[in-house]
Design a protein around this motif. Sequence first.
Motif, PDB file in Angstrom:
ATOM      1  N   MET A   1      41.127  10.193  49.096  1.00 21.80           N
ATOM      2  CA  MET A   1      41.344   8.875  48.530  1.00 21.80           C
ATOM      3  C   MET A   1      42.786   8.774  48.049  1.00 21.80           C
ATOM      4  O   MET A   1      43.309   9.681  47.425  1.00 21.80           O
ATOM      5  N   SER A   2      43.443   7.674  48.372  1.00 20.41           N
ATOM      6  CA  SER A   2      44.820   7.483  47.921  1.00 20.41           C
ATOM      7  C   SER A   2      44.958   6.142  47.226  1.00 20.41           C
ATOM      8  O   SER A   2      44.123   5.257  47.375  1.00 20.41           O
ATOM      9  N   PHE A   3      46.034   6.018  46.479  1.00 21.38           N
ATOM     10  CA  PHE A   3      46.282   4.831  45.680  1.00 21.38           C
ATOM     11  C   PHE A   3      47.687   4.324  45.948  1.00 21.38           C
ATOM     12  O   PHE A   3      48.557   5.067  46.379  1.00 21.38           O
ATOM     13  N   THR A   4      47.901   3.049  45.678  1.00 17.53           N
ATOM     14  CA  THR A   4      49.235   2.494  45.704  1.00 17.53           C
ATOM     15  C   THR A   4      49.473   1.813  44.362  1.00 17.53           C
ATOM     16  O   THR A   4      48.574   1.743  43.525  1.00 17.53           O
ATOM     17  N   LEU A   5      50.674   1.342  44.161  1.00 14.27           N
ATOM     18  CA  LEU A   5      51.031   0.711  42.889  1.00 14.27           C
ATOM     19  C   LEU A   5      50.860  -0.793  42.980  1.00 14.27           C
ATOM     20  O   LEU A   5      51.122  -1.400  44.017  1.00 14.27           O
ATOM     21  N   GLN A   6      50.448  -1.402  41.869  1.00 15.10           N
ATOM     22  CA  GLN A   6      50.313  -2.857  41.843  1.00 15.10           C
ATOM     23  C   GLN A   6      51.667  -3.529  41.690  1.00 15.10           C
ATOM     24  O   GLN A   6      51.853  -4.659  42.127  1.00 15.10           O
ATOM     25  N   HIS A   7      52.613  -2.860  41.058  1.00 14.68           N
ATOM     26  CA  HIS A   7      53.969  -3.399  40.917  1.00 14.68           C
ATOM     27  C   HIS A   7      54.929  -2.247  40.639  1.00 14.68           C
ATOM     28  O   HIS A   7      54.510  -1.107  40.502  1.00 14.68           O
ATOM     29  N   ALA A   8      56.199  -2.562  40.566  1.00 14.49           N
ATOM     30  CA  ALA A   8      57.224  -1.536  40.353  1.00 14.49           C
ATOM     31  C   ALA A   8      57.203  -1.009  38.917  1.00 14.49           C
ATOM     32  O   ALA A   8      56.750  -1.687  37.997  1.00 14.49           O
ATOM     33  N   GLY A   9      57.719   0.208  38.752  1.00 11.59           N
ATOM     34  CA  GLY A   9      57.897   0.809  37.437  1.00 11.59           C
ATOM     35  C   GLY A   9      59.290   1.403  37.343  1.00 11.59           C
ATOM     36  O   GLY A   9      59.861   1.821  38.362  1.00 11.59           O
ATOM     37  N   HIS A  10      59.866   1.418  36.143  1.00 15.23           N
ATOM     38  CA  HIS A  10      61.244   1.882  35.954  1.00 15.23           C
ATOM     39  C   HIS A  10      61.330   2.839  34.767  1.00 15.23           C
ATOM     40  O   HIS A  10      60.543   2.744  33.832  1.00 15.23           O
ATOM     41  N   ALA A  11      62.311   3.716  34.815  1.00 16.77           N
ATOM     42  CA  ALA A  11      62.588   4.624  33.700  1.00 16.77           C
ATOM     43  C   ALA A  11      64.060   4.993  33.739  1.00 16.77           C
ATOM     44  O   ALA A  11      64.672   5.021  34.808  1.00 16.77           O
ATOM     45  N   GLU A  12      64.622   5.264  32.571  1.00 15.76           N
ATOM     46  CA  GLU A  12      66.012   5.718  32.488  1.00 15.76           C
ATOM     47  C   GLU A  12      66.059   6.964  31.616  1.00 15.76           C
ATOM     48  O   GLU A  12      65.513   6.977  30.515  1.00 15.76           O
ATOM     49  N   LEU A  13      66.687   8.008  32.147  1.00 20.25           N
ATOM     50  CA  LEU A  13      66.852   9.260  31.402  1.00 20.25           C
ATOM     51  C   LEU A  13      68.335   9.573  31.299  1.00 20.25           C
ATOM     52  O   LEU A  13      69.104   9.284  32.215  1.00 20.25           O
TER      53      LEU A  13
ATOM     54  N   ALA B   1      58.839   6.859  35.480  1.00 23.31           N
ATOM     55  CA  ALA B   1      58.764   5.526  36.088  1.00 23.31           C
ATOM     56  C   ALA B   1      57.316   5.174  36.443  1.00 23.31           C
ATOM     57  O   ALA B   1      56.917   4.008  36.380  1.00 23.31           O
ATOM     58  N   LEU B   2      56.515   6.193  36.772  1.00 22.40           N
ATOM     59  CA  LEU B   2      55.098   5.969  37.112  1.00 22.40           C
ATOM     60  C   LEU B   2      54.228   5.717  35.878  1.00 22.40           C
ATOM     61  O   LEU B   2      53.147   5.131  36.005  1.00 22.40           O
ATOM     62  N   ASP B   3      54.685   6.157  34.705  1.00 21.32           N
ATOM     63  CA  ASP B   3      53.882   5.998  33.482  1.00 21.32           C
ATOM     64  C   ASP B   3      53.489   4.540  33.258  1.00 21.32           C
ATOM     65  O   ASP B   3      54.342   3.662  33.201  1.00 21.32           O
ATOM     66  N   GLY B   4      52.197   4.319  33.144  1.00 22.71           N
ATOM     67  CA  GLY B   4      51.696   2.997  32.788  1.00 22.71           C
ATOM     68  C   GLY B   4      51.654   1.977  33.913  1.00 22.71           C
ATOM     69  O   GLY B   4      51.229   0.845  33.705  1.00 22.71           O
ATOM     70  N   VAL B   5      52.100   2.340  35.117  1.00 14.96           N
ATOM     71  CA  VAL B   5      52.047   1.383  36.227  1.00 14.96           C
ATOM     72  C   VAL B   5      50.621   1.405  36.802  1.00 14.96           C
ATOM     73  O   VAL B   5      50.135   2.451  37.211  1.00 14.96           O
ATOM     74  N   PRO B   6      49.941   0.245  36.826  1.00 19.14           N
ATOM     75  CA  PRO B   6      48.571   0.217  37.347  1.00 19.14           C
ATOM     76  C   PRO B   6      48.526   0.553  38.837  1.00 19.14           C
ATOM     77  O   PRO B   6      49.433   0.203  39.583  1.00 19.14           O
ATOM     78  N   ARG B   7      47.462   1.240  39.212  1.00 12.00           N
ATOM     79  CA  ARG B   7      47.262   1.641  40.607  1.00 12.00           C
ATOM     80  C   ARG B   7      46.042   0.950  41.169  1.00 12.00           C
ATOM     81  O   ARG B   7      45.160   0.544  40.434  1.00 12.00           O
ATOM     82  N   GLN B   8      46.007   0.861  42.479  1.00  9.22           N
ATOM     83  CA  GLN B   8      44.817   0.352  43.144  1.00  9.22           C
ATOM     84  C   GLN B   8      44.529   1.218  44.351  1.00  9.22           C
ATOM     85  O   GLN B   8      45.441   1.760  44.965  1.00  9.22           O
ATOM     86  N   GLN B   9      43.258   1.358  44.648  1.00  8.87           N
ATOM     87  CA  GLN B   9      42.857   2.205  45.763  1.00  8.87           C
ATOM     88  C   GLN B   9      43.293   1.569  47.070  1.00  8.87           C
ATOM     89  O   GLN B   9      43.164   0.363  47.266  1.00  8.87           O
ATOM     90  N   ARG B  10      43.850   2.390  47.941  1.00  4.71           N
ATOM     91  CA  ARG B  10      44.240   1.889  49.275  1.00  4.71           C
ATOM     92  C   ARG B  10      43.030   1.945  50.178  1.00  4.71           C
ATOM     93  O   ARG B  10      42.326   2.942  50.230  1.00  4.71           O
ATOM     94  N   GLN B  11      42.837   0.863  50.888  1.00  2.00           N
ATOM     95  CA  GLN B  11      41.721   0.813  51.818  1.00  2.00           C
ATOM     96  C   GLN B  11      42.247   0.458  53.198  1.00  2.00           C
ATOM     97  O   GLN B  11      42.997  -0.496  53.361  1.00  2.00           O
ATOM     98  N   THR B  12      41.828   1.238  54.171  1.00  2.00           N
ATOM     99  CA  THR B  12      42.210   0.979  55.547  1.00  2.00           C
ATOM    100  C   THR B  12      41.297  -0.102  56.107  1.00  2.00           C
ATOM    101  O   THR B  12      40.086  -0.066  55.904  1.00  2.00           O
TER     102      THR B  12
END
Length: 196
Positions: free
Chosen positions: A1-13, A117-128
């Motif tokens: 099972m894989s997931f994709t992101l619902q929108h972009a996420g950003h971070a600065e270090l 950058a991934l922290d807190g970005v909602p994911r959704q299951q990818r469906q073929t």
Amino acid sequence: MSFTLQHAGHAELEIKKSRFLGCVEPMADRAGAQARVAELKAAHPGAAHVCWALLAGGHSAANDDGEPSGTAGRPMLEVLRHQQLDGVLATVVRYYGGVKLGAGGLVRAYTDSVARALDGVPRQQRQTLSQLHCRFPYPQEGTVRRLLARHGAQLEEVTHQDAVHCRFSIVAAEAEALRQALNDACHGQLAWLDEA
């Protein structure tokens, strides 16, 4: 099972005076990823590196953009794999601060940039999806439409010729059950065309 992101996420270090601008975003293929990286290079002409990793099925790739081999793109790709993501582009723009980080420091900096950058970005299951095309007599149209709706198929095109031609898509895991239901309901009068 894989997931994709619902929108972009950003971070600065900021690490030893170097700035790392991390971004993760949904991306379908390598051409789109390369276009996005070109945009980032144009937007950040003073950056030392724009490293990236794409995990998108057969389009996956990683690029160190001048950093020592294996210290940026590949570690970023591993973060995406570890998170079970697909259809995702990770980019990190680095502004060099004058202090060398060493190979281990670079790996940590690039992986941390992507992870944050991934922290807190909602994911959704990818469906073929499966694309199906069938033909059946006019009296069967109501039955076919009801079954498509019941199984959650997305009707894409219906044409009325010598018979009714119907194109639709459905989650691949549900395709065989729907195919069997349509075959049973139409009593052998439904024909499958261009099977996918």
